[in-house]
Design a protein around this motif. Structure first.
Motif, short mmCIF file in Angstrom:
data_model
loop_
_atom_site.label_atom_id
_atom_site.label_comp_id
_atom_site.label_asym_id
_atom_site.label_seq_id
_atom_site.Cartn_x
_atom_site.Cartn_y
_atom_site.Cartn_z
N VAL B 140 0.84 -1.20 0.00
CA VAL B 140 0.00 0.00 0.00
C VAL B 140 0.88 1.26 0.00
O VAL B 140 0.66 2.19 -0.77
CB VAL B 140 -0.95 0.00 1.21
CG1 VAL B 140 -1.70 1.33 1.29
CG2 VAL B 140 -1.93 -1.16 1.12
N LEU B 141 1.92 1.24 0.86
CA LEU B 141 2.77 2.43 0.93
C LEU B 141 3.51 2.71 -0.38
O LEU B 141 3.49 3.84 -0.86
CB LEU B 141 3.77 2.28 2.09
CG LEU B 141 4.68 3.48 2.28
CD1 LEU B 141 3.90 4.72 2.68
CD2 LEU B 141 5.76 3.18 3.30
N PRO B 142 4.14 1.68 -1.00
CA PRO B 142 4.78 1.95 -2.31
C PRO B 142 3.79 2.49 -3.33
O PRO B 142 4.14 3.36 -4.15
CB PRO B 142 5.31 0.58 -2.72
CG PRO B 142 5.55 -0.14 -1.46
CD PRO B 142 4.46 0.33 -0.53
N LEU B 143 2.55 1.97 -3.30
CA LEU B 143 1.53 2.44 -4.24
C LEU B 143 1.21 3.90 -3.99
O LEU B 143 1.18 4.72 -4.92
CB LEU B 143 0.27 1.58 -4.11
CG LEU B 143 -0.80 1.85 -5.17
CD1 LEU B 143 -0.28 1.48 -6.55
CD2 LEU B 143 -2.08 1.07 -4.85
N ILE B 144 1.02 4.24 -2.72
CA ILE B 144 0.75 5.65 -2.38
C ILE B 144 1.92 6.51 -2.83
O ILE B 144 1.74 7.58 -3.42
CB ILE B 144 0.53 5.80 -0.85
CG1 ILE B 144 -0.74 5.06 -0.43
CG2 ILE B 144 0.44 7.27 -0.46
CD1 ILE B 144 -0.98 5.05 1.07
N ILE B 147 1.80 7.09 -6.51
CA ILE B 147 0.74 8.03 -6.88
C ILE B 147 1.15 9.46 -6.52
O ILE B 147 1.00 10.40 -7.32
CB ILE B 147 -0.59 7.64 -6.19
CG1 ILE B 147 -1.07 6.30 -6.73
CG2 ILE B 147 -1.65 8.72 -6.40
CD1 ILE B 147 -2.20 5.67 -5.93
N VAL B 148 1.71 9.60 -5.31
CA VAL B 148 2.13 10.94 -4.88
C VAL B 148 3.24 11.47 -5.80
O VAL B 148 3.25 12.65 -6.16
CB VAL B 148 2.60 10.91 -3.40
CG1 VAL B 148 3.24 12.23 -3.01
CG2 VAL B 148 1.44 10.58 -2.49
N ALA B 149 4.17 10.56 -6.17
CA ALA B 149 5.27 10.99 -7.04
C ALA B 149 4.74 11.51 -8.37
O ALA B 149 5.15 12.57 -8.85
CB ALA B 149 6.24 9.83 -7.27
N VAL B 150 3.80 10.75 -8.96
CA VAL B 150 3.22 11.17 -10.24
C VAL B 150 2.51 12.51 -10.08
O VAL B 150 2.69 13.43 -10.90
CB VAL B 150 2.27 10.08 -10.78
CG1 VAL B 150 1.51 10.59 -11.98
CG2 VAL B 150 3.06 8.83 -11.13
N ALA B 151 1.74 12.63 -8.99
CA ALA B 151 1.01 13.88 -8.75
C ALA B 151 1.97 15.04 -8.57
O ALA B 151 1.76 16.15 -9.09
CB ALA B 151 0.12 13.72 -7.51
#
Lengths: 353, 290
Positions: B140-144, B147-151
């Motif tokens: 979950v953390l790597p996924l978040i 997503i945050v990195a892309v954003a």
């Protein structure tokens, strides 16, 4: 100057001063070589560190101060120099010959690595050399015969500590002398002028027909060999390597930066002064632990910002000093122009640089 | 399946590397300063979060709201007081100043907090994962993080494209002399860019700390190298390229980890050196110059 006087000048390379430097320098080296017969072994063996520090500072200065390449990855060659002793010692050479053979190997490695490192420029070159140093360390620790991640000691070594110290002392002195002589003659040569022009303006240097990449590569290899030899001395003095992360530590780069900046970047004399200062500081303050490194870092920043020429740079600019003459001056030989000719008429080449 | 799983983990790890690289790219793009202390700024961010957690019981996500502005403020003044001066002296001076900072910070941290890992607890978030198929699960953390990195990259692109300050920054990257002639206060602009770089670095540092469950004084040295490798693999001047570069590096590391747990760092470095040797412009053709 009138046209007819134009051919009445000559370019002086400070030949007389160079002769004095050579004689005095040779005398100092010979005196230092005989020092172990005069002083206690403990005294002279403590100078070994000073010798390799000056060597390290001199070659880093050659890189950064003359060729404009700030490397924070010279620890790669220090580590290779130390580990090279194990490699060639295991092959049957004595440790001192191993150091010299290893330096040749390191020269070849540095040459190969320059093709990777030279893809990058400026700041990214600096960080790229750091990555290369990390990669070299990670490869070295893959070999179990080299002690893997634990470090190891030299297996075949003279058992007599006095002889050991003596030979290490002479090796360190010889390396230092060779480094300084090579630097002096390199900078007095055509290539020295090319180097300084590259440092000052690479584009202009290229436009004038200087082989920028080749010149830089030669310096990169010399700097690698110098750092490798210093690493060999470090290993010989400690009779081995305590841990690979120590001999490949980026702190060595910090020390080199510090010594060169304090002493005066872009001068031959500066790194020597910087190394002596660092050596003395190290004697008295190294028990401060890591705060000592903090102070070094802070001093390096302060010198960069507020005293960018360093100690020797400031002194030589003020008093026009040059122990190692590498500059040019134009001297008038015609009578009448003699008074003016006595003074330096072309400061373009400078004296300290 | 092990390989597929490693591939997925590597891609997600790339998000973290890209986030770490973003600040480095901004500082280099706008100011032409390579911040050798970039990794240390990340470490400091993580340390503040860890201390906030252990001393005040501050939630990591809340502490971000404090850490990012604080480090941004520090970055602003580091630029104005130190680097601005260094930029005037020589090309090498800013590099040497940031190297000095890179030496100071970890040693101060060791003296103050020892070499022990400072825990950054995330309430089980770091270990929670979603199983996609048998043998492949997504943390979950790597996924978040991804997503945050892309954003974050998208937001930075928007900022550079749409806002006045962002446009000035791009102009400074192209030709700072002319920008100065137009009456823009380049010192303030540079300081703002450095504030942004420091803030994002600290933010990325907290994510790195969460992933590792804590932070040690030695993390900065590694982080700056990863960030730099992501930038070079992706190609200078392209933020999305940096994401691609981060993913390549992440995948190289996790795939090597399948073979042997000692290999990831070495293989990552070798992949970087190979890209440098054979594709020095990076794997992505850059269009936007930052």
């Amino acid at each position: 100057m009138s046209p007819e006087a134009a051919d009445a000048v000559r370019v002086d390379r400070y030949r007389r001063r160079m002769t004095v430097t050579q004689i005095v320098g040779a005398a100092i080296i010979v005196a230092l070589a005989f020092a172990p017969y005069v002083f206690e072994p403990a005294v002279t063996s403590s100078w070994i560190k000073l010798f390799y520090l000056i060597t390290l500072a001199t070659v880093w200065n050659l890189l950064a101060g003359y060729a404009g390449m700030v490397s924070v990855g010279q620890q790669a060659y220090i580590g290779l120099g130390a580990y090279g002793i194990f490699v060639f010692n295991d092959l049957g050479l004595d440790p001192y010959s191993s150091a010299l053979v290893a330096s040749v190997a390191i020269g070849i490695i540095a040459f190969a690595l320059s093709f990777v490192a030279f893809r990058l420029r400026g700041g990214y070159f600096a960080i790229g050399t750091w990555v290369i140093a990390e990669a070299v360390r990670q490869i070295v620790v893959r070999f179990d015969s080299l002690g893997a991640g634990r470090g190891r000691s030299i297996s075949d070594y003279t058992s007599d500590p006095v002889m050991r110290n003596l030979f290490t002392y002479w090796l360190a002195l010889g390396i230092l002398a060779a480094t300084l002589i090579a630097t002096l003659f390199l900078l007095r040569s055509r290539m020295g002028i090319a180097l300084q022009s590259i440092r000052d303006n690479e584009v202009a240097a290229r436009a004038l027909g200087i082989h920028v990449a080749r010149t830089k590569r030669i310096v990169f290899v010399i700097a690698g060999i110098g750092a490798g030899l210093a690493g060999s001395v470090i290993c010989l003095q400690a009779i081995g390597v305590q841990s690979p992360s120590q001999i490949f530590s980026v702190s060595y780069s910090a020390f080199m930066v510090f010594m060169v900046l304090i002493g005066g970047i872009g001068t031959i004399e500066g790194p020597i002064i910087g190394a002596v200062i660092y050596y003395v500081m190290d004697l008295y303050f190294s028990q401060m632990g890591l705060w000592y490194l903090v102070v070094l870092g802070a001093l390096a920043i302060a010198v960069t910002l507020f005293f960018p020429r360093g100690i020797w740079g400031a002194l030589s600019a003020r008093y026009n000093l040059a122990v190692f003459p590498i500059g040019h001056r134009v001297v008038a030989v015609a009578p009448g122009a003699g008074v003016r000719g006595e003074r330096r008429m072309a400061m373009a080449a400078g004296t300290g640089k | 399946m092990v390989v597929v799983n490693a591939l997925v983990q590597g891609i997600l790890l790339g998000g973290l590397f890209a986030m770490a690289a973003l600040g480095l790219s901004i500082a280099f793009g706008v100011l032409r300063v390579v911040n050798l202390a970039h990794g240390e700024i990340m470490t400091v961010g993580a340390y503040i979060a860890a201390i906030g957690l252990s001393w005040a019981g501050l939630n990591v996500w809340v502490s971000m709201l404090i850490v990012v502005p604080v480090l941004g403020f520090v970055g602003y003044w580091v630029q104005r007081l130190l680097l601005q001066r260094a930029l005037r002296i020589s090309e090498l001076a800013p590099l040497l100043v940031t190297f000095g900072i890179a030496i100071i910070i970890p040693n101060v941290l060791i003296e103050l907090f020892t070499t022990n890992k400072q825990q950054i607890a995330t309430g089980g978030l770091a270990v929670r994962s979603i199983q996609v198929v048998e043998g492949v699960s997504i943390g979950v953390l790597p996924l978040i993080t991804m997503i945050v990195a892309v954003a974050l990259i998208a937001a930075t692109q928007l900022f550079l494209a749409r806002t006045r300050t962002g446009r000035y920054m791009r102009a400074a990257a192209d030709d700072s002399e002319t920008l100065r002639l137009m009456g823009v206060d380049h010192r303030r602009l540079y300081a703002l860019a450095m504030a942004l770089a420091f803030g994002i670095a600290a933010f990325a540092g907290i994510f790195l700390g969460m992933r590792q469950g804590g932070v040690t004084p030695f993390d900065g040295h590694l982080a700056v190298l990863f960030a730099f490798e992501a930038v070079i693999i992706g190609g200078l001047g392209s933020l999305w390229g940096t994401l691609a570069g981060g993913i390549v590096l992440g995948v190289a590391q996790t795939l090597a980890g399948v073979v042997s747990p000692e290999l990831p760092l070495l293989v990552g470095n070798l992949v970087f050196l190979a890209v440098l040797m054979f594709r020095p412009a990076g794997i992505v053709r850059s269009k936007v110059v930052v």
